[in-house]
Design a protein around this motif. Structure first.
Motif, PDB file in Angstrom:
ATOM      1  N   GLU A 271      24.699  93.966   3.553  1.00  0.00           N
ATOM      2  CA  GLU A 271      24.765  94.845   4.721  1.00  0.00           C
ATOM      3  C   GLU A 271      24.119  96.175   4.343  1.00  0.00           C
ATOM      4  O   GLU A 271      24.595  96.861   3.439  1.00  0.00           O
ATOM      5  N   ILE A 272      23.061  96.536   5.044  1.00  0.00           N
ATOM      6  CA  ILE A 272      22.350  97.787   4.796  1.00  0.00           C
ATOM      7  C   ILE A 272      22.590  98.687   5.998  1.00  0.00           C
ATOM      8  O   ILE A 272      22.149  98.374   7.112  1.00  0.00           O
ATOM      9  N   ALA A 273      23.320  99.775   5.793  1.00  0.00           N
ATOM     10  CA  ALA A 273      23.640 100.686   6.901  1.00  0.00           C
ATOM     11  C   ALA A 273      22.384 101.428   7.333  1.00  0.00           C
ATOM     12  O   ALA A 273      21.798 102.183   6.571  1.00  0.00           O
ATOM     13  N   ALA A 274      21.957 101.161   8.563  1.00  0.00           N
ATOM     14  CA  ALA A 274      20.776 101.811   9.129  1.00  0.00           C
ATOM     15  C   ALA A 274      21.050 102.088  10.608  1.00  0.00           C
ATOM     16  O   ALA A 274      20.463 101.452  11.484  1.00  0.00           O
ATOM     17  N   PRO A 275      21.947 103.021  10.899  1.00  0.00           N
ATOM     18  CA  PRO A 275      22.395 103.215  12.280  1.00  0.00           C
ATOM     19  C   PRO A 275      21.323 103.730  13.237  1.00  0.00           C
ATOM     20  O   PRO A 275      21.417 103.495  14.429  1.00  0.00           O
ATOM     21  N   ASP A 276      20.329 104.406  12.747  1.00  0.00           N
ATOM     22  CA  ASP A 276      19.320 104.997  13.638  1.00  0.00           C
ATOM     23  C   ASP A 276      17.962 104.335  13.491  1.00  0.00           C
ATOM     24  O   ASP A 276      16.926 104.992  13.577  1.00  0.00           O
ATOM     25  N   LEU A 277      17.934 103.035  13.298  1.00  0.00           N
ATOM     26  CA  LEU A 277      16.673 102.320  13.118  1.00  0.00           C
ATOM     27  C   LEU A 277      15.965 102.193  14.471  1.00  0.00           C
ATOM     28  O   LEU A 277      16.542 101.685  15.438  1.00  0.00           O
ATOM     29  N   ALA A 278      14.759 102.677  14.534  1.00  0.00           N
ATOM     30  CA  ALA A 278      13.997 102.640  15.785  1.00  0.00           C
ATOM     31  C   ALA A 278      13.543 101.212  16.077  1.00  0.00           C
ATOM     32  O   ALA A 278      13.467 100.366  15.187  1.00  0.00           O
ATOM     33  N   SER A 279      13.218 100.944  17.327  1.00  0.00           N
ATOM     34  CA  SER A 279      12.730  99.612  17.676  1.00  0.00           C
ATOM     35  C   SER A 279      11.301  99.454  17.162  1.00  0.00           C
ATOM     36  O   SER A 279      10.556 100.415  17.026  1.00  0.00           O
ATOM     37  N   GLY A 280      10.951  98.227  16.833  1.00  0.00           N
ATOM     38  CA  GLY A 280       9.626  97.928  16.318  1.00  0.00           C
ATOM     39  C   GLY A 280       9.696  97.060  15.072  1.00  0.00           C
ATOM     40  O   GLY A 280      10.723  96.445  14.773  1.00  0.00           O
ATOM     41  N   ASP A 281       8.591  97.010  14.339  1.00  0.00           N
ATOM     42  CA  ASP A 281       8.511  96.199  13.128  1.00  0.00           C
ATOM     43  C   ASP A 281       9.062  96.973  11.942  1.00  0.00           C
ATOM     44  O   ASP A 281       8.792  98.174  11.795  1.00  0.00           O
ATOM     45  N   HIS A 282       9.806  96.263  11.080  1.00  0.00           N
ATOM     46  CA  HIS A 282      10.413  96.889   9.915  1.00  0.00           C
ATOM     47  C   HIS A 282      10.255  95.975   8.705  1.00  0.00           C
ATOM     48  O   HIS A 282      10.050  94.766   8.847  1.00  0.00           O
ATOM     49  N   ARG A 283      10.414  96.585   7.537  1.00  0.00           N
ATOM     50  CA  ARG A 283      10.233  95.869   6.273  1.00  0.00           C
ATOM     51  C   ARG A 283      11.334  96.298   5.301  1.00  0.00           C
ATOM     52  O   ARG A 283      11.541  97.485   5.098  1.00  0.00           O
ATOM     53  N   VAL A 284      12.005  95.308   4.712  1.00  0.00           N
ATOM     54  CA  VAL A 284      13.045  95.560   3.710  1.00  0.00           C
ATOM     55  C   VAL A 284      12.575  94.952   2.403  1.00  0.00           C
ATOM     56  O   VAL A 284      12.161  93.794   2.362  1.00  0.00           O
ATOM     57  N   GLN A 285      12.637  95.744   1.339  1.00  0.00           N
ATOM     58  CA  GLN A 285      12.299  95.246  -0.002  1.00  0.00           C
ATOM     59  C   GLN A 285      13.552  95.319  -0.870  1.00  0.00           C
ATOM     60  O   GLN A 285      14.175  96.361  -0.976  1.00  0.00           O
ATOM     61  N   VAL A 286      13.920  94.193  -1.470  1.00  0.00           N
ATOM     62  CA  VAL A 286      15.073  94.111  -2.355  1.00  0.00           C
ATOM     63  C   VAL A 286      14.550  93.795  -3.753  1.00  0.00           C
ATOM     64  O   VAL A 286      13.825  92.817  -3.937  1.00  0.00           O
ATOM     65  N   THR A 287      14.919  94.630  -4.743  1.00  0.00           N
ATOM     66  CA  THR A 287      14.488  94.429  -6.122  1.00  0.00           C
ATOM     67  C   THR A 287      15.711  94.307  -7.015  1.00  0.00           C
ATOM     68  O   THR A 287      16.558  95.199  -7.034  1.00  0.00           O
ATOM     69  N   ILE A 288      15.787  93.181  -7.751  1.00  0.00           N
ATOM     70  CA  ILE A 288      16.887  92.924  -8.669  1.00  0.00           C
ATOM     71  C   ILE A 288      16.283  92.515 -10.003  1.00  0.00           C
ATOM     72  O   ILE A 288      15.578  91.508 -10.083  1.00  0.00           O
ATOM     73  N   ASN A 289      16.553  93.288 -11.060  1.00  0.00           N
ATOM     74  CA  ASN A 289      16.033  93.006 -12.408  1.00  0.00           C
ATOM     75  C   ASN A 289      14.533  92.730 -12.409  1.00  0.00           C
ATOM     76  O   ASN A 289      14.055  91.843 -13.109  1.00  0.00           O
ATOM     77  N   GLY A 290      13.795  93.445 -11.603  1.00  0.00           N
ATOM     78  CA  GLY A 290      12.348  93.290 -11.573  1.00  0.00           C
ATOM     79  C   GLY A 290      11.854  92.242 -10.594  1.00  0.00           C
ATOM     80  O   GLY A 290      10.668  92.172 -10.312  1.00  0.00           O
ATOM     81  N   ASP A 291      12.736  91.397 -10.063  1.00  0.00           N
ATOM     82  CA  ASP A 291      12.339  90.398  -9.071  1.00  0.00           C
ATOM     83  C   ASP A 291      12.363  91.063  -7.700  1.00  0.00           C
ATOM     84  O   ASP A 291      13.399  91.561  -7.261  1.00  0.00           O
ATOM     85  N   ARG A 292      11.225  91.072  -7.037  1.00  0.00           N
ATOM     86  CA  ARG A 292      11.075  91.781  -5.765  1.00  0.00           C
ATOM     87  C   ARG A 292      10.873  90.790  -4.627  1.00  0.00           C
ATOM     88  O   ARG A 292      10.026  89.918  -4.701  1.00  0.00           O
ATOM     89  N   GLU A 293      11.675  90.962  -3.577  1.00  0.00           N
ATOM     90  CA  GLU A 293      11.560  90.147  -2.381  1.00  0.00           C
ATOM     91  C   GLU A 293      11.375  91.074  -1.174  1.00  0.00           C
ATOM     92  O   GLU A 293      12.007  92.121  -1.096  1.00  0.00           O
ATOM     93  N   VAL A 294      10.524  90.665  -0.236  1.00  0.00           N
ATOM     94  CA  VAL A 294      10.238  91.461   0.950  1.00  0.00           C
ATOM     95  C   VAL A 294      10.602  90.650   2.176  1.00  0.00           C
ATOM     96  O   VAL A 294      10.314  89.461   2.260  1.00  0.00           O
ATOM     97  N   PHE A 295      11.247  91.314   3.134  1.00  0.00           N
ATOM     98  CA  PHE A 295      11.653  90.677   4.388  1.00  0.00           C
ATOM     99  C   PHE A 295      11.176  91.548   5.532  1.00  0.00           C
ATOM    100  O   PHE A 295      11.436  92.746   5.559  1.00  0.00           O
ATOM    101  N   GLU A 296      10.470  90.945   6.479  1.00  0.00           N
ATOM    102  CA  GLU A 296       9.963  91.667   7.639  1.00  0.00           C
ATOM    103  C   GLU A 296      10.676  91.171   8.892  1.00  0.00           C
ATOM    104  O   GLU A 296      10.910  89.966   9.045  1.00  0.00           O
TER     105      GLU A 296
END
Length: 149
Positions: free
Chosen positions: A121-146
């Motif tokens: 759960e990532i608290a983002a209460p004021d996220l505007a409408s449109g396209d967004h990108r989340v990047q999660v990095t754990i021990n150097g392993d990077r994953e991107v979610f759009e």
């Protein structure tokens, strides 16, 4: 003749002291270098054994699902080691900005073992409408979610 022997003895003792000093410095430097190489090996080993996948459906709603202004992602541990199910050691970027208000809950087990899933759960209460990108990095392993809101 005795003065020559005395001067040679003084030079010999001085050269032994300089050699001992240099040897001590080299030994210390080699010890520090060895420690650094060991640390790099541990870090590389963790990186190799860590693998995660964001398994949320980008077509489904991931933002404000519960009405609390959170981005909800499901992340699966596909690596070979147990990972901490807290935000320690995990970096989250939302639209290129570092995010710290993140909570994680293991969904199908008591710990985040290989093959198990966490709900992030990532608290983002004021996220505007449109396209967004989340990047999660754990021990150097990077994953991107759009996703789109």
């Amino acid at each position: 003749m005795a003065s020559v022997s005395a001067s040679h003895l003084i030079i010999f003792i001085a050269s032994i002291l300089v050699a001992a000093s240099v040897a001590g410095t080299i030994t210390s430097t080699v010890g520090q270098l060895s420690g650094a190489v060991d640390d790099l090996g541990v870090d590389a080993s963790q990186e190799v054994r860590t693998e995660v996948e964001i398994i949320s459906d980008s077509g489904a709603g991931v933002y404000d699902v519960d009405g609390n202004g959170n981005i909800t992602l499901y992340v699966k541990n596909t690596g070979s080691q147990r990972l901490p199910a807290d935000k320690v050691g995990i970096d989250v970027l939302v639209d290129g900005r570092y995010w710290t208000d993140v909570s994680m809950t293991v969904v199908d087990s008591d710990s985040w073992r290989p093959g198990t899933v966490v709900r992030m759960e990532i608290a983002a209460p004021d996220l505007a409408s449109g396209d967004h990108r989340v990047q999660v990095t754990i021990n150097g392993d990077r994953e991107v979610f759009e996703f789109n809101t």
